[in-house]
Design a protein around this motif. Structure first.
Motif: not given
Lengths: 265, 311
Positions: A122, A113-116, B89-90, B54-55, A150, B58, A99-100, A109-110, B51, A153-154, A119-120
């Motif tokens: 959140c 890679s797993l585990g991102h 990337y973003h 990533g936070v 990760s 976001g 996904v891009t 969001a693109s 994290n 962590e989230a 957090s995004l």
């Protein structure tokens, strides 16, 4: 349109897409198809004509390899023409195999890679709370993805910060890259782990639209975690629960047979 | 440097309520004023850097400008893929602030020595890399970073470095070299906290009769390539000084510019951290610099040798 019809349509689109481009991950797409269909058809507040609408709900597909089913859902909702799907993963296409967001309306969001994604999600949910906005954040994860530290962590972060406008869904088809989750790195007791981290956890049949709709619309005083029990390759009998379809793409004959099973003319 | 940076950040946060600060459970005696002033835009994300990035991404994708803070290695290497995918990337408006650049953490050992971070971050598309060399540059870095919409890595030192610029760097644009000394025999390009040693080396060289210029490069990416090319055409020797390994670092960035420049005539000398850094050396920053050939005297001797050989 019912979400069941929506799901049939995006399943058939994804099958055609991976067939044309001989790409992988059809099993993951079919596994998540019902969750994606209910979200896009019945649950999320979206405006396909105004994809950056400030008040839209945010959806993060953290299992970015299930790209075809997401692109199919966006096209089904009219974020872009279904013609785009015909060039999925072709040279020069806007639609990459993972996904891009770059040239694709509706992708927040693109990933790949797993585990991102959690957090995004959140961070986005915090932003909504800060803005006193009522849009919600949905994140779709895979089961194998939960091997990533990760994610945890989230998982620790969201309840501690009282992020209640966030719903995560785990597509728990119990097959990951090179084996069954129970045999690679067992996640069980899965729900208990999330519950212990402070999430409001519910387990549903990830192909039961009524149950999905009910749970995806629920609110809670905690971040919500829906463990959706699914079948990899769901809807195409010869693909179901078979790791091979994480990698293989259907040939013309298999495609015809799969589409016939989905009863798409 | 840390305090100057945070002071400037607090000033910016007063003016802009979109500015957030996330820390990876570090910042004791540094971040308290921000936390006190903006409790709803401050998060201690815990010892969980992946994290945290990533936070931050976001938040940034939802309109915030986010500064994340930790020790250099923890906030770059530990969460490199989050920086690459979620930030670069973003083009997410997140500023990654690392403290303890280079050998600042001296006796704390190799885990805390930030000597590969420039190489790693400057390789990333859409990334800006700022390496202030004194508190004045740290303040400048906070100000230009706040005005820049996109990801940046800001590599700052510790507390207590002397101010080396007499005046604030008002009006210095992102990506510009800053000259501190004139000289025609050689130009020494310093990055980050090697600026002070480089100025001392230039003074030692002056005592020997060499006119050596000193240029600070607080912005490693984008690099002031035109300035570097012009210097390489003007003087016979260019030297780079960095508290960082040679591989992929500041010196190699300068080497690349010189190699691509048709007018460059200067020889290039690079002062950098060697692999000996991971051989169990124990000592404070100055001790390690002495062992690794990064003292003012080492730099002056190296330049003298190169200039002498040329004559």
């Amino acid at each position: 349109m019912t979400s069941e019809t929506f799901a049939r349509s995006i399943r058939s689109s994804a099958l055609e897409m991976v067939h044309r481009t001989k790409s992988s991950h059809i099993g993951s797409c079919l596994s998540a198809a019902d969750i994606v269909a209910v979200l896009y058809n019945d649950v999320m507040r979206l405006d396909p004509l105004n994809p950056k609408w400030e008040q839209r709900d945010r959806f993060i597909i953290s299992k970015g390899h299930a790209a075809a089913i997401i692109y199919a859902a966006l096209a089904e909702r009219g974020f872009f023409s279904k013609d785009w799907l015909k060039e999925y993963s072709f040279n020069g296409s806007p639609l990459a195999g993972h996904v891009t967001h770059c040239k694709v309306p509706g992708i927040e969001a693109s990933s790949g890679s797993l585990g991102h994604g959690l957090s995004l999600g959140c961070g986005m949910a915090l932003a909504a709370r800060q803005a006193k906005a009522d849009w919600r954040v949905y994140v779709l994860l895979s089961d194998g993805e939960c091997d990533e530290g990760s994610v945890w962590e989230a998982a620790l972060f969201a309840p501690f910060h009282n992020i209640t406008n966030l719903t995560a869904v785990i597509d728990y088809n119990k097959l990951q890259g090179f084996g069954r989750t129970a045999e690679v790195l067992d996640l069980e007791p899965f729900g208990d782990k999330w519950r212990a981290f402070g999430w409001d956890v519910v387990e549903v049949d990830g192909h039961d639209h009524a149950a999905l709709k009910l749970e995806l619309n629920k609110r809670s005083s905690k971040p919500r975690l829906i463990i959706a029990h699914t079948v990899k390759g769901k809807g195409v009998s010869f693909m179901e629960d078979d790791l091979a379809w994480h990698y293989k793409s259907p040939n013309a004959e298999q495609l015809a047979s799969a589409l016939a099973e989905l009863k798409v003319p | 440097m840390r305090t100057a940076f945070i002071d400037a950040l607090i000033k910016a946060a007063h003016a802009d309520d979109k500015i957030w600060l996330l820390t990876g459970d570090l910042g004791y005696s540094v971040l308290e004023p921000f936390r006190a002033a903006f409790p709803d835009r401050y998060i201690n994300a815990g010892v969980a850097e992946q994290n945290m990035i990533g936070v931050a991404a976001g938040l940034a994708l939802s309109g915030a400008q986010v500064f994340v803070y930790s020790i250099c290695n923890f906030v770059t290497l530990r969460c490199l893929e989050q920086i690459r995918n979620d930030l670069c990337y973003h083009k997410a408006n997140v500023k990654v602030v690392g403290v303890g650049s280079g050998l600042s953490y001296g006796v704390h050992g190799y885990t805390h020595h930030a000597v590969e971070d420039i190489a790693v971050t400057r390789a990333l598309p859409n990334m800006t890399v700022l390496c202030p060399g004194d508190p004045v540059e740290a303040r400048w870095a906070a100000e230009v970073a706040t005005c820049h919409n996109g990801p940046a890595y800001i590599r700052i030192g510790k507390a207590g470095e002397p101010a080396l610029h007499a005046q604030p760097l008002d009006g210095v644009a992102l990506g510009k070299a800053v000259r501190l000394r004139e000289g025609d025999d050689a130009t020494l390009f310093a990055v980050g906290n090697m600026l002070e040693s480089t100025l001392k080396a230039a003074a030692l060289l002056e005592a020997q009769g060499f006119g050596v210029g000193v240029v600070s490069m607080p912005c490693v990416k984008p690099l002031d390539e035109a300035f570097v090319a012009a210097e390489a055409a003007r003087v016979p020797l260019v030297a780079t000084v960095e508290e960082h390994v040679q591989c992929g670092g500041f010196g190699e960035a300068i080497a690349g510019v010189m190699a691509r420049s048709s007018g460059a005539r200067a020889r290039l000398l690079s002062f950098a951290v060697g692999d000996a850094i991971v051989s169990g050396l124990v000592g404070d920053q100055n001790h390690l610099r002495n062992l690794l050939g990064l003292s003012p005297q080492h730099i002056a001797d190296g330049v003298t040798q190169a200039l002498g050989a040329k004559r």
